[in-house]
Scaffold this motif. Structure first.
Motif, PDB file in Angstrom:
ATOM      1  N   ASP A 111      59.891  39.592  33.306  1.00  0.00           N
ATOM      2  CA  ASP A 111      58.799  40.237  32.592  1.00  0.00           C
ATOM      3  C   ASP A 111      57.342  39.485  32.420  1.00  0.00           C
ATOM      4  N   ALA A 112      57.568  38.099  31.861  1.00  0.00           N
ATOM      5  CA  ALA A 112      56.637  37.299  32.022  1.00  0.00           C
ATOM      6  C   ALA A 112      55.953  37.268  33.229  1.00  0.00           C
ATOM      7  N   ALA A 113      56.385  37.105  34.508  1.00  0.00           N
ATOM      8  CA  ALA A 113      55.892  37.165  35.721  1.00  0.00           C
ATOM      9  C   ALA A 113      54.996  38.316  36.120  1.00  0.00           C
ATOM     10  N   SER A 114      55.682  39.564  35.620  1.00  0.00           N
ATOM     11  CA  SER A 114      55.045  40.655  36.130  1.00  0.00           C
ATOM     12  C   SER A 114      53.705  41.101  35.269  1.00  0.00           C
ATOM     13  N   ILE A 115      53.808  40.655  33.936  1.00  0.00           N
ATOM     14  CA  ILE A 115      52.388  40.636  33.050  1.00  0.00           C
ATOM     15  C   ILE A 115      51.542  39.684  33.411  1.00  0.00           C
ATOM     16  N   ARG A 116      51.952  38.548  33.877  1.00  0.00           N
ATOM     17  CA  ARG A 116      50.930  37.518  34.523  1.00  0.00           C
ATOM     18  C   ARG A 116      50.304  37.905  35.670  1.00  0.00           C
ATOM     19  N   GLU A 117      51.127  38.525  36.463  1.00  0.00           N
ATOM     20  CA  GLU A 117      50.623  39.107  37.721  1.00  0.00           C
ATOM     21  C   GLU A 117      49.418  40.260  37.527  1.00  0.00           C
ATOM     22  N   GLU A 118      49.778  40.762  36.375  1.00  0.00           N
ATOM     23  CA  GLU A 118      48.636  41.845  35.918  1.00  0.00           C
ATOM     24  C   GLU A 118      47.204  41.213  35.438  1.00  0.00           C
ATOM     25  N   ALA A 119      47.825  40.092  34.569  1.00  0.00           N
ATOM     26  CA  ALA A 119      46.474  39.453  34.061  1.00  0.00           C
ATOM     27  C   ALA A 119      45.599  38.954  35.235  1.00  0.00           C
ATOM     28  N   LEU A 120      46.418  38.206  36.161  1.00  0.00           N
ATOM     29  CA  LEU A 120      45.611  37.565  37.463  1.00  0.00           C
ATOM     30  C   LEU A 120      44.846  38.557  37.994  1.00  0.00           C
ATOM     31  N   ARG A 121      45.661  39.873  38.216  1.00  0.00           N
ATOM     32  CA  ARG A 121      44.799  40.627  39.185  1.00  0.00           C
ATOM     33  C   ARG A 121      43.474  41.218  38.429  1.00  0.00           C
ATOM     34  N   LEU A 122      43.404  41.357  37.000  1.00  0.00           N
ATOM     35  CA  LEU A 122      42.229  41.732  36.465  1.00  0.00           C
ATOM     36  C   LEU A 122      41.179  40.371  36.392  1.00  0.00           C
ATOM     37  N   PHE A 123      41.762  39.002  36.231  1.00  0.00           N
ATOM     38  CA  PHE A 123      40.861  38.210  36.375  1.00  0.00           C
ATOM     39  C   PHE A 123      40.106  38.094  38.001  1.00  0.00           C
ATOM     40  N   GLU A 124      41.029  38.500  38.810  1.00  0.00           N
ATOM     41  CA  GLU A 124      40.576  38.639  40.142  1.00  0.00           C
ATOM     42  C   GLU A 124      39.535  39.662  40.353  1.00  0.00           C
ATOM     43  N   GLN A 125      39.708  40.665  39.742  1.00  0.00           N
ATOM     44  CA  GLN A 125      38.759  41.778  39.850  1.00  0.00           C
ATOM     45  C   GLN A 125      37.424  41.556  39.128  1.00  0.00           C
ATOM     46  N   LYS A 126      37.467  40.750  38.335  1.00  0.00           N
ATOM     47  CA  LYS A 126      36.071  40.270  37.675  1.00  0.00           C
ATOM     48  C   LYS A 126      35.587  39.052  38.350  1.00  0.00           C
ATOM     49  N   GLY A 127      36.506  38.228  39.106  1.00  0.00           N
ATOM     50  CA  GLY A 127      35.958  37.239  39.525  1.00  0.00           C
ATOM     51  C   GLY A 127      35.735  35.925  39.046  1.00  0.00           C
ATOM     52  N   ASN A 128      36.738  35.943  38.018  1.00  0.00           N
ATOM     53  CA  ASN A 128      36.652  34.702  37.102  1.00  0.00           C
ATOM     54  C   ASN A 128      37.649  33.466  37.875  1.00  0.00           C
ATOM     55  N   LEU A 129      37.059  32.747  38.916  1.00  0.00           N
ATOM     56  CA  LEU A 129      37.880  31.922  39.751  1.00  0.00           C
ATOM     57  C   LEU A 129      38.717  30.956  39.149  1.00  0.00           C
ATOM     58  N   VAL A 130      38.021  30.139  37.933  1.00  0.00           N
ATOM     59  CA  VAL A 130      38.891  29.278  37.173  1.00  0.00           C
ATOM     60  C   VAL A 130      40.037  29.715  36.619  1.00  0.00           C
ATOM     61  N   ALA A 131      39.950  31.028  35.906  1.00  0.00           N
ATOM     62  CA  ALA A 131      41.189  31.453  35.350  1.00  0.00           C
ATOM     63  C   ALA A 131      42.128  31.954  36.272  1.00  0.00           C
ATOM     64  N   VAL A 132      41.567  32.329  37.679  1.00  0.00           N
ATOM     65  CA  VAL A 132      42.585  33.007  38.504  1.00  0.00           C
ATOM     66  C   VAL A 132      43.228  31.690  38.891  1.00  0.00           C
ATOM     67  N   ALA A 133      42.503  30.365  39.259  1.00  0.00           N
ATOM     68  CA  ALA A 133      43.320  29.256  39.780  1.00  0.00           C
ATOM     69  C   ALA A 133      44.546  28.735  38.754  1.00  0.00           C
ATOM     70  N   SER A 134      44.114  28.823  37.314  1.00  0.00           N
ATOM     71  CA  SER A 134      45.087  28.427  36.469  1.00  0.00           C
ATOM     72  C   SER A 134      46.180  29.201  36.409  1.00  0.00           C
ATOM     73  N   LEU A 135      46.006  30.644  36.463  1.00  0.00           N
ATOM     74  CA  LEU A 135      47.013  31.548  36.174  1.00  0.00           C
ATOM     75  C   LEU A 135      48.101  31.340  37.619  1.00  0.00           C
ATOM     76  N   ARG A 136      47.377  31.483  38.646  1.00  0.00           N
ATOM     77  CA  ARG A 136      48.330  31.017  39.831  1.00  0.00           C
ATOM     78  C   ARG A 136      49.095  29.868  39.628  1.00  0.00           C
ATOM     79  N   ASN A 137      48.510  28.789  39.104  1.00  0.00           N
ATOM     80  CA  ASN A 137      49.236  27.819  39.003  1.00  0.00           C
ATOM     81  C   ASN A 137      50.427  27.687  38.035  1.00  0.00           C
ATOM     82  N   ARG A 138      50.403  28.557  37.124  1.00  0.00           N
ATOM     83  CA  ARG A 138      51.417  29.080  36.176  1.00  0.00           C
ATOM     84  C   ARG A 138      52.528  29.729  36.770  1.00  0.00           C
ATOM     85  N   LEU A 139      52.091  30.693  37.608  1.00  0.00           N
ATOM     86  CA  LEU A 139      53.028  31.515  38.436  1.00  0.00           C
ATOM     87  C   LEU A 139      53.952  30.643  39.292  1.00  0.00           C
ATOM     88  N   ARG A 140      52.993  29.725  39.915  1.00  0.00           N
ATOM     89  CA  ARG A 140      53.929  28.821  40.885  1.00  0.00           C
ATOM     90  C   ARG A 140      55.153  28.064  39.941  1.00  0.00           C
TER      91      ARG A 140
END
Ligand SMILES: Nc1ncnc2c1ncn2[C@@H]1O[C@H](COP(=O)(O)OP(=O)(O)O)[C@@H](O)[C@H]1O
Ligand SMILES: [Mg+2]
Length: 1006
Positions: free
Chosen positions: A971-1000
């Motif tokens: 569940d955590a991973a799928s919600i985190r994916e959603e968060a990631l997509r929103l950050f991507e949509q906004k274009g917040n590169l720093v948040a995107v990178a840090s979330l990707r890290n978390r996912l990995r």
């Protein structure tokens, strides 16, 4: 119109005539007219004279009293006082007419004390001749009087002095409060219980004089603090001294500067630096007294243990002889060891002493002798050809003043405002720094100028020839800076002062030419301006201010504020004299109209602090029921809101609504009501219906404004509507209100409203669905506009900074934040300054520096709390809690989250989501995973319908963390994916990178 009283017959004449219309006497020029001044009055009366009169033959009694009068008169006059009258057996002496001295109060006390002492001798004679002796009761008091053409002083101070005298016991001297204050350095006195004096409503403070310390100055200067600056001056004198040694001759150096600038302090420093190489001795010239010509030499020879030698030299009589002997004595000593003589205050020296100094300078042979003289600038006009080197002491610079303040205050925390005021008022004069600081320590009113300083300045003015002083008085009405031509406008004969008069004033350091403007001058010191101003009788001040206003009236709108100021002063002077009549009313209305106009302009261009001050003054000047006053209230209320002065804003706006409704002025009432309900929305979250209230105000107001074609009001209403939508989480819809609001405001010339709408556009673009790249483009566009609009620039900078940070450009981001803060501070925008933290905090969180984020957010939190701005405060809390949690400060975070929960406005999405999100984080960290999960989901449910991309993303990211803790990795991973997509949509590169890290890291490898 100016009215001049004829000095001869007293009838009133118009300002234009030069001769009295009634008696033909030449009319008083300004020089002969009345002035206000502070004087010290001595009342000395014989105790029990009625009984004495009974005992003595009338003829003898007259004789006795006559001897006393002669003694008293001589004594007062020796100290520079004027015997104004004899009332019965009482002698009344005034110190301060015809001219004020800086030490009048001390002179008066000294004279009173001396008179009491002299009574011993007189009584011995009277006892011998008449078998009687006299005892005196004496009262001394200081205060403001008005002195007329014949230099007769009148004022309450006279009455109080008389009453003090009556309250004194035989042989006693009672002195008033202000007298003691002015002479306290040299006076020992006992406190007497406040006296209830006949005819005085309030008890009067008094002191019983015990002793006057001979030779002590009126107030103590602190020569013990470390020297600040003055390095070059010391080096210059040192060089002169070294020349005297190498060339074995005399050199004369004179340091010239205003009182308090630091001449004595410099001399003292010199003495200690020369002590190893020379014998240094100091003598001071005294301002008055018998036989003071050679006084400095008496001091010097006494220091050298050679008083006899000097006595012999002085006995010679002829000054050539005296000069020769003194020179020989000094040469002889200097040959033994180099000699440096300091002669202080030679502006008070008798010409003979100055001649002696020049003689020493010219004739000393084969002996190293340095003569270091100290003088006030008037020496230059007394003795234009004064020889030797001259050092002009300049005021201390701002950094040096600060250094001095630090040195003088024990607890180094001098309040910024006090420091600011000291800088402004002291203008680099160290004595003034010292005295203002002392004053601020024991008084509440920081505006007050210590009486000793006022006495010093008043004395400087009284030392001038009449014509020059009048020039200064007229100039003082104009202000700190004044045009030459203005002085002609204020002259009864429309005459301009001559260039020579002005040049003399420049030479004597009362004024200086303006650095850039031609034919414009500035007072050397703001306090000199104030002192000159205070001399002018209020009735005349009023006229002069009005004339000044008339002169400036035609100059265009940028002079409105100045014209308004002069009219306001003209009005105030009148009302200080008595109840306001028709003329005062007319002046106040004219003043109000000008101040209102410039206030409205200041408001429109976004200079909120200035607008607030100006509007407030106008509001005070108008009659309470004046419709023009009513129209100013809404702008004033909005300006106060922006400054963070919430309570006053609320009361001003409420007043506006009530008055406008009572007089059926719908548009004005609506405008104020919209402003008021918006303010309350931010400040009274408890009123849950707040937002509905505003919406219903708006629904009524918008059509009303449209119909009235009031674009400015319409722009404001749309602005409020846009802001409300934005609060609800509809960023895109908000922009649809805010863009037209900005356009309308622009057309109506309402800069402040335009700024407000555009800053809201910026906020919507930043929090809403607009991708960062596009948002940055919009920032760029607005940046161009903000070149000429500094308040807007603050918002462009803060939002731009955050957007840059999302791209990883932290250096640029921090630079922009710093610029934004500096600008907001400079503009005095307290609320805006606090709001900058809404970006600077999150920037530091993005950068991973929680401590820095806390440093940004906490002061803003505290400021918003002080202002009662709960709306913004509850938005500050979530990132602040994030910063605290990252540092393990959970306890504090919990408290803050609770505050945010209580204060959050029901319909403020950001606040509602914010407190839930951080509270969920807190609960999870402390093991309450169920409750944490529930709250985080609630937050998500509230956030999801909005178009705040980042807010939604953040809620989801936090929820994912909680799910991790609950061991639900999928569940955590799928919600985190959603968060990631929103950050991507906004274009917040720093948040995107840090979330990707978390996912990995957290995702189990497939
Ligand atoms: N450069 C300085 N550094 C520190 N204190 C100073 C300096 N110049 C003046 N002061 C202080 O300011 C006060 C006034 O200075 P003073 O030398 O008495 O002035 P003046 O002799 O020019 O009237 C004194 O208390 C003195 O200690
Ligand atoms: Mg001095």
């Amino acid at each position: 119109m100016l009215v001049l009283a004829c000095p001869k017959c007293g009838s009133e004449n118009s300002e234009d005539g030069r001769f009295c219309a009634s008696c033909g006497a030449p009319l008083a020029t300004a020089s002969a007219r009345e002035v206000r001044k502070t004087v010290t009055v001595v009342f000395a009366d014989i105790a029990g004279s009625t009984a004495l009169g009974e005992r003595l033959d009338v003829e003898s009694f007259r004789h006795v009293v006559g001897r006393y009068f002669a003694l008293a008169q001589g004594c007062f006059e020796r100290h520079g006082g004027t015997v104004e009258k004899f009332i019965g057996d009482a002698v009344v002496a005034v110190f301060g007419v015809p001219a004020v001295h800086e030490d009048d109060a001390l002179r008066a006390v000294r004279a009173a004390n001396e008179l009491r002492d002299l009574m011993g001798t007189l009584n011995a004679e009277l006892d011998r001749d008449y078998r009687v002796s006299l005892e005196l009761r004496i009262g001394v008091n200081t205060g403001e009087v008005i002195a007329d053409v014949s230099q007769i002083a009148t004022g309450d101070v006279m009455n109080v002095a008389a009453r003090l005298q009556q309250a004194a016991a035989p042989g006693e001297i009672l002195i008033g409060e202000q007298t003691l204050q002015l002479a306290r350095g040299a006076v020992e006195a006992d406190h007497v219980d406040a006296l209830s004096l006949k005819g005085k409503a309030q008890p009067v403070g008094a002191h019983r004089l015990l002793r006057v310390v001979a030779g002590a100055p009126a107030f103590v200067r602190r020569l013990d603090t470390p020297l600040v600056g003055r390095r070059e001056e010391l080096a210059q004198i040192r060089t002169a001294f070294e020349d005297t040694v190498s060339e074995r001759r005399c050199r004369l150096v004179t340091a010239v500067g205003a009182p308090g600038i630091g001449k004595s302090r410099l001399a003292r420093e010199l003495a200690s630096t020369l002590a190893g190489d020379a014998t240094v001795m100091t003598g001071r010239c005294l301002p008055y007294g018998d036989g003071i010509t050679y006084w400095p030499l008496v001091e010097i020879f006494r220091e050298a243990d050679a008083e006899r030698e000097l006595e012999q030299a002085l006995a010679a009589g002829a000054s050539e002889e005296i000069f020769w002997s003194v020179r020989k004595a000094l040469e002889w000593r200097a040959r033994e060891r180099p000699l440096a003589l300091v002669v202080e205050d030679i502006h008070w020296a008798e010409p003979t002493l100055l001649d002696l100094i020049e003689h020493l300078c010219d004739w000393t042979r084969d002996a190293p002798l340095l003569l270091f003289c100290l003088a006030r600038p008037e020496l230059v006009s007394m003795r234009p050809a004064w020889g030797g080197d001259r050092i002009t002491l300049k005021p201390l610079c701002a950094a040096e003043c600060d250094e001095l303040i630090e040195a003088l205050v024990d607890d180094s925390a001098v309040l910024t405002e006090i420091r600011h005021r000291i800088h402004k008022v002291a203008e680099g004069n160290p004595l003034f720094v010292e005295q203002l600081l002392a004053m601020s320590a024991d008084r509440d009113d920081p505006e007050e100028v210590p009486p000793s300083m006022r006495a010093l300045l008043a004395a400087r003015l009284d030392a001038l020839p009449n014509d020059e002083r009048e020039v200064l008085e007229r100039a003082a009405v104009v202000g700190l800076e004044f045009e030459w031509q203005a002085l002609a406008e204020l002259d009864p004969g429309r005459r301009r002062p001559s260039g020579a008069q002005l040049a003399a004033l420049v030479r004597k350091q009362y004024i200086r030419p303006h650095e850039t403007l031609e034919d414009t001058f500035r007072f050397e010191h703001i306090l000199l301006r104030d002192a000159a101003y205070e001399r002018i009788p209020k009735l005349l001040r009023s006229d002069l201010h009005e004339r000044c206003a008339q002169w400036l009236e035609g100059r265009g709108e940028e002079f409105d504020e100045i014209v308004g100021y002069h009219l306001e002063q003209a009005y105030r002077c009148l009302t200080e004299l008595g109840p306001a009549g028709a003329r005062a009313a007319e002046l106040s209305e004219r003043a109000a109209a000008r101040l209102a106009r410039s206030g409205e302009r200041a408001y429109a261009r976004g200079d909120t602090p200035a607008a607030t001050r100006l509007l407030q003054r106008a509001v005070v000047l108008y009659r309470a029921d004046d419709p023009r006053r009513l129209r100013l209230l809404a702008p004033l209320g909005r300006a106060l809101t922006e400054l963070g002065d919430t309570d006053r804003a609320d009361s001003v706006l409420s007043d506006a609504v009530d008055r406008a409704r009572a007089t059926d002025q719908a548009v004005v009432a609506m405008d104020a009501a919209v402003a008021l309900s918006t303010l309350r929305l931010h400040t009274s979250p408890q009123e849950m219906s707040g937002q509905d209230e505003v919406w219903s105000q708006l629904d009524a107001a918008i059509p009303c404004f449209e119909e009235a074609r009031d674009h400015a009001a319409l722009a404001r209403a749309l602005g409020v509507s846009g802001n409300l939508r934005f609060w609800r989480g509809e960023a895109a819809a908000a922009v649809r209100d805010l863009e037209p609001a900005a356009r309308l405001a622009h057309e109506a010339g309402e800069w402040a409203q335009e700024v407000d709408s555009l800053q809201a556009v910026l906020m919507a673009v930043y929090l809403g669905p607009t991708p960062v790249a596009q948002a940055l483009a919009r920032v760029k566009e607005l940046e161009a506009m903000a070149q000429r609009n500094r308040p807007l620039r603050v918002h462009v900078l803060r939002v731009g900074a955050y957007l840059e940070a999302t791209q990883g450009s932290f250096v640029t981001a921090r630079q922009r934040i710093a610029q934004a803060k500096e600008l907001a501070e400079e503009l005095g925008l307290g609320l805006t300054l606090a709001r900058i933290a809404l970006q600077s905090g999150p920037i530091e969180l993005l950068a991973g520096d929680a401590a820095a984020a806390e440093r940004e957010l906490r002061p803003a939190y505290e400021a918003l709390e002080r202002m009662g701005q709960w709306g913004y405060m509850t938005s500050i809390v979530p990132p602040l809690v994030d910063a605290l949690l990252a540092q393990g400060l959970d306890e504090e975070g919990l408290q803050l989250a609770e505050v945010a929960e209580q204060k959050a406005v029901a319909l403020d999405i950001d606040a509602q989501v914010g407190w839930r999100r951080v509270r969920a984080r807190l609960l999870a960290r402390h093991g309450d995973l169920d409750e944490a999960h529930r709250l985080a989901r609630d937050a998500m449910v509230i956030a999801d319908p909005t178009d705040y991309l980042e807010l939604r993303a953040q809620v989801k990211a936090d929820l994912a963390d909680i799910l991790d803790l609950a061991h639900r990795p999928q569940d955590a991973a799928s919600i985190r994916e959603e968060a990631l997509r929103l950050f991507e949509q906004k274009g917040n590169l720093v948040a995107v990178a840090s979330l990707r890290n978390r996912l990995r890291v957290s995702q189990p490898r497939a």
